[in-house]
Every structure is written in structure tokens, then in C-alpha cells.
Design a protein around this motif. Structure first.
Motif, PDB file in Angstrom:
ATOM      1  N   LEU A 260       0.826  -1.207   0.000  1.00 37.38           N
ATOM      2  CA  LEU A 260       0.000   0.000   0.000  1.00 37.38           C
ATOM      3  C   LEU A 260       0.857   1.253   0.000  1.00 37.38           C
ATOM      4  N   TYR A 261       1.838   1.332   0.902  1.00 37.41           N
ATOM      5  CA  TYR A 261       2.617   2.557   1.041  1.00 37.41           C
ATOM      6  C   TYR A 261       3.621   2.736  -0.101  1.00 37.41           C
ATOM      7  N   TYR A 262       4.104   1.646  -0.652  1.00 32.65           N
ATOM      8  CA  TYR A 262       5.014   1.766  -1.808  1.00 32.65           C
ATOM      9  C   TYR A 262       4.271   2.348  -3.009  1.00 32.65           C
ATOM     10  N   HIS A 263       3.100   1.790  -3.327  1.00 32.93           N
ATOM     11  CA  HIS A 263       2.373   2.253  -4.509  1.00 32.93           C
ATOM     12  C   HIS A 263       1.734   3.619  -4.275  1.00 32.93           C
ATOM     13  N   LEU A 264       1.281   3.894  -3.054  1.00 33.26           N
ATOM     14  CA  LEU A 264       0.759   5.220  -2.743  1.00 33.26           C
ATOM     15  C   LEU A 264       1.871   6.268  -2.841  1.00 33.26           C
ATOM     16  N   GLY A 265       3.032   5.965  -2.244  1.00 32.76           N
ATOM     17  CA  GLY A 265       4.162   6.895  -2.304  1.00 32.76           C
ATOM     18  C   GLY A 265       4.625   7.135  -3.725  1.00 32.76           C
ATOM     19  N   PHE A 266       4.669   6.075  -4.524  1.00 38.51           N
ATOM     20  CA  PHE A 266       5.102   6.225  -5.916  1.00 38.51           C
ATOM     21  C   PHE A 266       4.108   7.085  -6.694  1.00 38.51           C
ATOM     22  N   SER A 267       2.822   6.908  -6.431  1.00 36.15           N
ATOM     23  CA  SER A 267       1.810   7.715  -7.117  1.00 36.15           C
ATOM     24  C   SER A 267       1.929   9.177  -6.710  1.00 36.15           C
ATOM     25  N   TYR A 268       2.140   9.435  -5.414  1.00 36.88           N
ATOM     26  CA  TYR A 268       2.385  10.810  -4.962  1.00 36.88           C
ATOM     27  C   TYR A 268       3.583  11.408  -5.707  1.00 36.88           C
ATOM     28  N   MET A 269       4.629  10.623  -5.834  1.00 37.25           N
ATOM     29  CA  MET A 269       5.855  11.089  -6.495  1.00 37.25           C
ATOM     30  C   MET A 269       5.570  11.477  -7.952  1.00 37.25           C
ATOM     31  N   MET A 270       4.812  10.650  -8.663  1.00 40.41           N
ATOM     32  CA  MET A 270       4.526  10.919 -10.071  1.00 40.41           C
ATOM     33  C   MET A 270       3.544  12.084 -10.239  1.00 40.41           C
ATOM     34  N   MET A 271       2.818  12.419  -9.178  1.00 41.87           N
ATOM     35  CA  MET A 271       1.893  13.557  -9.208  1.00 41.87           C
ATOM     36  C   MET A 271       2.570  14.842  -8.721  1.00 41.87           C
ATOM     37  N   ARG A 272       3.880  14.784  -8.501  1.00 45.65           N
ATOM     38  CA  ARG A 272       4.691  15.904  -8.019  1.00 45.65           C
ATOM     39  C   ARG A 272       4.321  16.313  -6.604  1.00 45.65           C
ATOM     40  N   ARG A 273       3.848  15.375  -5.817  1.00 43.15           N
ATOM     41  CA  ARG A 273       3.618  15.604  -4.393  1.00 43.15           C
ATOM     42  C   ARG A 273       4.802  14.986  -3.646  1.00 43.15           C
ATOM     43  N   TYR A 274       5.972  15.595  -3.829  1.00 44.09           N
ATOM     44  CA  TYR A 274       7.216  14.991  -3.360  1.00 44.09           C
ATOM     45  C   TYR A 274       7.290  14.881  -1.840  1.00 44.09           C
ATOM     46  N   ARG A 275       6.816  15.889  -1.117  1.00 42.57           N
ATOM     47  CA  ARG A 275       6.896  15.815   0.341  1.00 42.57           C
ATOM     48  C   ARG A 275       5.966  14.718   0.881  1.00 42.57           C
ATOM     49  N   ASP A 276       4.790  14.587   0.302  1.00 45.81           N
ATOM     50  CA  ASP A 276       3.891  13.500   0.709  1.00 45.81           C
ATOM     51  C   ASP A 276       4.523  12.139   0.425  1.00 45.81           C
ATOM     52  N   ALA A 277       5.173  12.022  -0.741  1.00 49.41           N
ATOM     53  CA  ALA A 277       5.836  10.758  -1.087  1.00 49.41           C
ATOM     54  C   ALA A 277       6.934  10.438  -0.084  1.00 49.41           C
ATOM     55  N   LEU A 278       7.735  11.439   0.274  1.00 44.15           N
ATOM     56  CA  LEU A 278       8.803  11.231   1.259  1.00 44.15           C
ATOM     57  C   LEU A 278       8.245  10.813   2.608  1.00 44.15           C
ATOM     58  N   ASN A 279       7.162  11.452   3.039  1.00 34.92           N
ATOM     59  CA  ASN A 279       6.558  11.106   4.325  1.00 34.92           C
ATOM     60  C   ASN A 279       6.056   9.668   4.326  1.00 34.92           C
ATOM     61  N   ILE A 280       5.447   9.255   3.221  1.00 41.71           N
ATOM     62  CA  ILE A 280       4.941   7.881   3.119  1.00 41.71           C
ATOM     63  C   ILE A 280       6.093   6.881   3.099  1.00 41.71           C
ATOM     64  N   PHE A 281       7.128   7.174   2.311  1.00 42.00           N
ATOM     65  CA  PHE A 281       8.260   6.255   2.199  1.00 42.00           C
ATOM     66  C   PHE A 281       9.011   6.113   3.524  1.00 42.00           C
ATOM     67  N   THR A 282       9.237   7.218   4.214  1.00 44.40           N
ATOM     68  CA  THR A 282       9.964   7.130   5.486  1.00 44.40           C
ATOM     69  C   THR A 282       9.143   6.368   6.524  1.00 44.40           C
ATOM     70  N   LYS A 283       7.838   6.517   6.459  1.00 42.43           N
ATOM     71  CA  LYS A 283       6.963   5.802   7.396  1.00 42.43           C
ATOM     72  C   LYS A 283       7.069   4.293   7.192  1.00 42.43           C
ATOM     73  N   VAL A 284       7.036   3.858   5.932  1.00 47.89           N
ATOM     74  CA  VAL A 284       7.089   2.416   5.676  1.00 47.89           C
ATOM     75  C   VAL A 284       8.487   1.862   5.936  1.00 47.89           C
ATOM     76  N   LEU A 285       9.528   2.650   5.686  1.00 55.20           N
ATOM     77  CA  LEU A 285      10.890   2.191   5.958  1.00 55.20           C
ATOM     78  C   LEU A 285      11.115   1.989   7.461  1.00 55.20           C
ATOM     79  N   GLN A 286      10.544   2.852   8.263  1.00 48.51           N
ATOM     80  CA  GLN A 286      10.643   2.683   9.714  1.00 48.51           C
ATOM     81  C   GLN A 286       9.944   1.416  10.163  1.00 48.51           C
ATOM     82  N   THR A 287       8.817   1.094   9.515  1.00 47.86           N
ATOM     83  CA  THR A 287       8.083  -0.131   9.843  1.00 47.86           C
ATOM     84  C   THR A 287       8.883  -1.363   9.452  1.00 47.86           C
ATOM     85  N   ILE A 288       9.464  -1.350   8.255  1.00 47.97           N
ATOM     86  CA  ILE A 288      10.257  -2.497   7.801  1.00 47.97           C
ATOM     87  C   ILE A 288      11.434  -2.725   8.747  1.00 47.97           C
TER      88      ILE A 288
END
Length: 490
Positions: A260-288
Motif C-alpha cells: 500500500l505505502y510503496y504504490h501510494l508513495g510512488f503515485s504521490y511522487m509521479m503527481m509531483r507531491r514529493y513531500r507526501d511521497a517522502l513522508n509515506i516512504f519514510t513511514k514504511v521504511l521505519q516499519t520495515i
């Protein structure tokens, strides 16, 4: 003929090793008895051991050879067929034929139809991770079929045309939406979020199997829209899922959480919502980092780190101490590629397996779709190529002349410099999510920097942030404790 068929089945069954027979009998009893832990142990643990021992370079027995051992139970036969197809994709991918893939599609759709086309929920109990694996594997095989068709269409066009609806994007979408609708999952999630009684009388909405199938179908829908390049719908379709909550359904299954967070973050990134993408990616990396995850999840983690390295260049953000250390030590080669301006190479590695919703025959069709998606991001990065240095120099001054700023940037053209300053203002304003649906948000600065032009001078206002040391000390304490444990074991 019947006598011959029975003899053939007997001969095939005799070839099955006794340990495999015992496994199939035990799996059947576990499914029929609704024993979740045993079902999961069989499908995730024991099957791998038996595959390595008896079927490392071979297929599992055909259903006809073992259906008696499976007690002719439709559900167990489906799980067995799904298990064997998954083995083929993992170990024997080069040997898989069109017929194998079509057979797998029929297996999935018959199972889904059996669950959906009912007046009352099926009496079936499956562990939650197993339910997720069914949806995850369904979409994985969809992506693999698209790649396979693109490579082999020219040599077997008649066969692919005959099975045009099998594994097509429209067909897969249809089944995901049907699972979502029959489960009433959107209503269930809305009532859970508002903490009110369930507002539907549907028996399916209170059945655990259907609710989880519907929930994971939402996550699967996000994934499908992402790989087909519809990023707006990828974000919009999960508006029912509250991504701000810490205790959410998908957190119970690590694979679902990461997907969920990988594909959501990637979609944010492609929509130029870079800060949202970073927040999502860092959240999932902390979980992993908190759990012992599968090799597949670790590979996904590596891809997310690659995307984070790209994003940090164009949207700087202070990372958690542990993530920052991991990025610069374990993934230093990714950081170096970004510094060298080779983001496209990292993008090719970290992006999902794209599937064109309107596929073109031939392998060039896949390549063309990948290049198109990459060009969307590359065009924006090209416009921002001078902005990281410009942003860094602006943070050093409260007032700086255009002449001084131009000399620092090796840019003597004042008009071009003014254009870059305006570009920085434009690109820095991004849609940012705070609460509510994933698709919501307001346009605010992604990086806290404010400036304006006064004749030939730039007046800069950069908020002062007090550095937080707690995270650094906690990370070092945990690291020291880990070293102490390792020394104690020796």
C-alpha cells in the motif's frame, strides 16, 4: 475408457511421495477444520520445504493425481492449484506456457465467482495473511502475463487473441471491484472511522473473509492503477482507508502494509507531491526496520530507499537518524548516482512493473510505456536541475544581490536567474496531505523557505529550527545495546 482413466489416475497418485501425501491430507483437514495457524504453516512453511526436496526443478503433481487426497474439496483444490502455480512462477518461469497461465486465470475466477455469486457468505475460514497472498499473487500473475504477452505475441498471436479477456486489465479490474462491492468494505471502513454501528444489513459486511478480501482488493486496486499509470485513481481509490491511523487493518500483514505505502508513495511522487511521497516512504521504511521481513519485502525496501534518494535532491527533508545513517551507509551507491545526475537509472530499478492499459504487441511496447512514465518525472527534474544549489545558497543569506547570487551559481544572466527564482517558488508549492482521504490536501511550501525580490536584491526568510538530539542519542544507545548483546553471545 473410464477404466483406463482410473488406472492412469492411480498410476499418477502412486508417484506422489508419501511425505507429500501426508502434507496434502494435513492441509485438507486444516482447511476443513478452519484451523488458521495450521493453514498458514502449510502454505508458507511446509510447502517451501517440500518444494526444495521433491520439486526443485519440477512441477507439483496435477490436480487429477491428488484430488482424492484433497477430499475433492473445491476450496482445498483451489488453494493447491494456486500454490502449484505460484511454484511455477518462482522456480519454473521459463517453462510456463500460455495454457498454464490461462489455467491459473480460470482457477482464480472460478474461486472468486464461487464466493461472489451467492446469497449468503461462504462458510470458509482462512488466515488473514493467506487472504492477502491470494490478492497479491493474483495481481503479480496479471503483471507477469502482460510481460509474457508482450514478449511472445508475435509468435503466438492466434493463441493470445483467443484468450484476449484472460488477465486483461479490464477483467482484473472487474474482479477487484466485485470483491469490493460484495464485501461492502467502504461502508465498513466509514462506520469504523466514525465509530458508529454498521449501516448495512448485508451478511457479507460482517463476514471476516469477505471484509478482508474487500479490504485487500482496495490495496490491490491502488497497485493496479499505479502500474497502469493512472496515479490519480491510485490515490483516490484508497480514500476509504485512513492512512493517518497507526492501528489499521493493513498493519496486521507486513506485505499488505508495504504494498500500500510503496504504490501510494510512488503515485504521490509521479503527481509531483514529493513531500507526501517522502513522508509515506519514510513511514514504511521505519516499519520495515522494526520487523524481520521476507526477502521480497527487503527488495521492496531497497527500491524505496532508491526513490527516497531521488526525492531528497529535489525536496530536502530531515530524516530520522536511523534512516539517514542507513541511507548513507547501506545505500551509498544510490546517493552517489543521484549526485552524478543518474536518477533515470535509479528510477528504472525502483519503479513498479508497468503494464500498459492499451498494450502494444512486441517488447518495445513495454519499453515505450516505461520510457513515457520516466519522461514525466524527468521533465520535472530537468526544470528543477538548478534549484537544489539555488535553494542551498539562499539559506546562507538574509539579503543577497542578484550579482552575488549569480557569481555563486556561475550564472551571470540576471533574467535567467530571476526565472529560476520564480521556478523555485512554483515548484516549492506542492499539494500536501495532513488528515482525511489520501487524495486530499492543500498547496503549501514543501520546503520552508520564503523570499522576495526588491530591485536587484533577494530578501530571504528561512525559519530557524532547533536541532533535536533525542533521536541521535536513542539510535546510538540502541546500537550500543546491540553490540553488547552480540559480545555477550560470544
Amino acid at each position: 475408457r473410464l477404466h483406463t482413466r482410473i488406472n492412469t489416475m492411480t498410476t499418477e497418485a502412486d508417484k506422489v511421495p508419501q511425505k507429500v501425501k501426508d502434507f496434502l491430507g494435513s492441509l485438507t483437514r486444516a482447511v476443513q477444520g478452519g484451523k488458521r495457524s495450521q493453514i498458514r504453516d502449510h502454505l508458507e512453511g511446509k510447502v517451501t520445504q517440500l518444494s526444495d526436496k521433491f520439486y526443485k526443478q519440477a512441477e507439483w503433481p496435477a490436480v487429477s493425481a491428488v484430488e482424492e487426497l484433497l477430499d475433492f474439496d473445491e476450496t482445498v483444490i483451489f488453494l493447491y492449484s494456486e500454490m502449484t502455480t505460484k511454484h511455477q512462477h518462482t522456480k519454473l518461469a521459463a517453462q510456463m506456457t500460455l495454457e498454464n497461465r490461462v489455467s491459473s486465470w480460470i482457477n482464480y475466477t472460478e474461486f472468486f465467482d464461487t464466493l461472489i455469486n451467492r446469497t449468503m457468505p461462504a462458510r470458509l475460514i482462512l488466515p488473514v495473511p493467506t487472504i492477502w497472498n491470494l490478492i497479491d499473487e493474483f495481481l503479480y500473475q496479471y503483471e507477469e502475463f502482460a510481460q509474457y504477452k508482450s514478449r511472445n505475441y508475435s509468435s503466438n498471436s492466434a493463441g493470445f487473441d483467443k484468450h484476449a479477456e484472460k488477465w486483461s486489465t479490464i477483467s482484473v479490474l472487474k474482479y477487484l471491484y466485485r470483491l469490493i462491492d460484495v464485501s461492502c468494505i467502504k461502508t465498513v471502513l466509514k462506520c469504523e472511522a466514525e465509530n458508529i454501528p454498521l449501516s448495512t444489513t448485508s451478511k457479507f459486511a460482517t463476514n471476516e473473509l469477505y471484509v478482508w478480501l474487500g479490504y485487500f482488493a482496495l490495496i490491490g486496486l491502488c497497485r493496479l492503477n499505479t502500474v497502469t499509470g493512472d496515479y490519480f485513481m491510485a490515490v483516490k481509490c484508497i480514500d476509504s482507508i485512513d492512512i493517518s491511523q497507526k492501528r489499521v487493518r493493513h498493519a496486521k500483514v507486513t506485505g499488505a502494509y508495504i504494498s500500500l505505502y510503496y504504490h501510494l508513495g510512488f503515485s504521490y511522487m509521479m503527481m509531483r507531491r514529493y513531500r507526501d511521497a517522502l513522508n509515506i516512504f519514510t513511514k514504511v521504511l521505519q516499519t520495515i526496520g522494526q520487523f524481520h521481513t521476507r526477502l521480497y519485502d527487503q527488495k521492496k525496501s531497497d527500491k524505496i530507499f532508491a526513490l527516497v534518494a531521488i526525492l531528497l535532491k529535489y525536496c530536502p527533508k530531515r530524516l530520522d537518524e536511523q534512516l539517514r545513517t542507513s541511507l548513507h551507509s547501506d545505500h551509498s551507491e544510490k546517493v552517489q548516482l543521484v549526485r552524478n545526475g543518474e536518477e533515470e537509472q535509479l528510477f528504472n530499478y525502483a519503479c513498479p512493473k508497468f503494464v500498459s492499459p492499451a498494450p502494444l504487441p512486441g517488447e518495445d511496447g513495454i519499453t515505450a510505456f516505461l520510457l513515457h512514465q520516466r519522461s514525466i518525472l524527468s521533465a520535472d527534474f530537468k526544470q528543477q536541475s538548478a534549484l537544489p544549489n539555488l535553494r542551498a545558497f539562499l539559506k546562507l543569506y538574509s539579503t543577497v544581490s542578484l550579482e552575488k547570487l549569480g557569481s555563486l551559481l556561475d550564472n551571470g544572466d540576471k533574467d535567467l536567474l530571476k526565472q529560476q527564482l520564480l521556478t523555485l517558488i512554483h515548484k516549492n508549492h506542492q499539494k500536501r496531505w495532513k488528515v482525511g482521504p489520501a487524495s486530499s490536501g492543500n498547496y503549501i511550501p514543501a520546503v520552508p523557505i520564503d523570499f522576495y525580490l526588491e530591485k536587484d536584491f533577494v530578501e530571504v526568510n528561512v525559519p530557524v529550527h532547533t536541532r533535536q538530539f533525542a533521536g541521535h542519542f536513542l539510535y546510538q544507545i540502541n546500537k550500543l545495546n546491540g553490540i553488547g548483546r552480540e559480545l555477550g553471545q560470544k
